[in-house]
Design an enzyme around this catalytic site. Structure first.
Site, PDB file in Angstrom:
ATOM      1  N   SER A 182     -83.262  42.785 -62.161  1.00 19.91           N
ATOM      2  CA  SER A 182     -84.207  42.280 -61.171  1.00 19.91           C
ATOM      3  C   SER A 182     -83.974  42.974 -59.814  1.00 19.91           C
ATOM      4  O   SER A 182     -84.120  44.189 -59.724  1.00 19.91           O
ATOM      5  CB  SER A 182     -84.096  40.760 -61.069  1.00 19.91           C
ATOM      6  OG  SER A 182     -85.187  40.223 -60.374  1.00 19.91           O
ATOM      7  N   ASP A 206     -92.459  37.930 -68.653  1.00 16.95           N
ATOM      8  CA  ASP A 206     -91.749  37.777 -67.382  1.00 16.95           C
ATOM      9  C   ASP A 206     -92.715  37.194 -66.348  1.00 16.95           C
ATOM     10  O   ASP A 206     -93.715  37.812 -66.003  1.00 16.95           O
ATOM     11  CB  ASP A 206     -91.230  39.140 -66.923  1.00 16.95           C
ATOM     12  CG  ASP A 206     -90.290  39.056 -65.732  1.00 16.95           C
ATOM     13  OD1 ASP A 206     -90.389  38.094 -64.953  1.00 16.95           O
ATOM     14  OD2 ASP A 206     -89.454  39.968 -65.580  1.00 16.95           O
ATOM     15  N   HIS A 260     -87.880  36.762 -68.047  1.00 14.58           N
ATOM     16  CA  HIS A 260     -87.307  37.526 -66.938  1.00 14.58           C
ATOM     17  C   HIS A 260     -85.825  37.822 -67.158  1.00 14.58           C
ATOM     18  O   HIS A 260     -85.348  38.907 -66.808  1.00 14.58           O
ATOM     19  CB  HIS A 260     -87.490  36.763 -65.623  1.00 14.58           C
ATOM     20  CG  HIS A 260     -87.003  37.495 -64.413  1.00 14.58           C
ATOM     21  ND1 HIS A 260     -87.539  38.705 -64.012  1.00 14.58           N
ATOM     22  CD2 HIS A 260     -86.011  37.211 -63.523  1.00 14.58           C
ATOM     23  CE1 HIS A 260     -86.912  39.125 -62.924  1.00 14.58           C
ATOM     24  NE2 HIS A 260     -85.978  38.241 -62.610  1.00 14.58           N
TER      25      HIS A 260
END
Length: 266
Positions: A113, A210, A240
């Site tokens: 991320s 996601d 995610h």
């Protein structure tokens, strides 16, 4: 030793080592010695180094006899400082401190991320040290594209006038705070408006389900990277986190592939 529970599994981990910084802050980290290239795991926004992916990757590197480092940014996990004081530039500098003062030799950066954005920034700053990147739902430019641009006018006004805004989070009971400083500093480190001059191999993993970083975000990164050796793997039904056993297998396979490429080039 400290106990960390990941899912239903209990891990016993040593007390982290502390890296003292010139400004008096401290980065907490775990370093596993081993063969090169080393691997450094970069966590996400308000995540820490005790997550499933970090520990699974450490266990994998230990089995292979490969060097590995996991750490916490300023205001995260066991490191000093307050989360609210963090910025993209500051957390990028934390990555560089680990690269410069803890890790030895060529490194593969694995960024989850926000960590994917920081990995790209670190690769641009240390092209002689970073020989490959793995991104997991890499969130380049997220402060502008995925935070600021999705806020209501009222929320933007709150940030502009009060300096911060508290937001709920699926990943923390405490939620998180978006500061005006975070947005402004993020704008100084945006990458998707031009070429991203990273020449080494890059492997991106992204779940099609996601809800935090759209899967098409990885395609935007691919379009901007100047490297010719870039692939993206989209995971059907992947979320995610991408932390299921199958997802972890994909992650370790990507690291092994970049390790093999580095060994071939010696």
């Amino acid at each position: 030793m400290a106990a960390v529970i990941v899912g239903s599994v209990l891990f016993m981990t040593p007390i982290p080592t502390q890296l003292e910084l010139p400004d008096g802050h401290m980065i907490a980290y775990h370093a596993l010695p081993g063969n090169m290239p080393g691997v450094i795991f970069l966590g996400g926004f308000k995540s820490d180094m005790t997550g499933t992916k970090a520990l699974a990757l450490e266990a994998h590197c230990r089995t292979r006899g490969q060097a590995f480092v996991r750490f916490d940014y300023l205001g995260h996990g066991a490191s000093s400082g307050k989360f609210i004081d963090g910025t993209i530039g500051r957390w990028r500098d934390d990555v560089l401190a680990i690269l410069d003062r803890v890790a030895v030799g060529p490194q593969i950066l694995v960024g989850s991320s926000m960590g994917g954005w920081l990995a790209l920034l670190a690769a641009l700053a240390r092209p002689d040290r970073v020989i490959g990147l793995v991104g997991i739902a890499a969130a380049a430019d997220f402060t502008r594209d995925l935070l600021w641009n999705t806020l209501s006018d009222a929320d933007k006004h709150t940030i502009e006038t009060e300096g911060c805004l508290s937001q709920p989070s699926d990943y923390s009971d405490d939620g998180y705070v978006i500061t005006k400083r975070l947005i402004e500093d993020g704008d100084a480190h945006l990458l998707l408006g031009g070429p991203i001059k990273v020449e080494g191999p890059v492997r991106l993993l992204h779940g099609l389900d996601d809800r935090d970083v759209p899967a098409l975000h990885s395609l935007r990164i691919i379009e901007r990277l100047t490297s010719d050796d870039v692939t993206v793997t989209f995971v059907k039904n992947g979320d995610h986190r991408l932390s299921s056993p199958a997802d972890l297998d994909r992650l370790t396979a990507a690291v092994d592939e970049l390790t093999a490429l580095a060994e071939q080039r010696r």
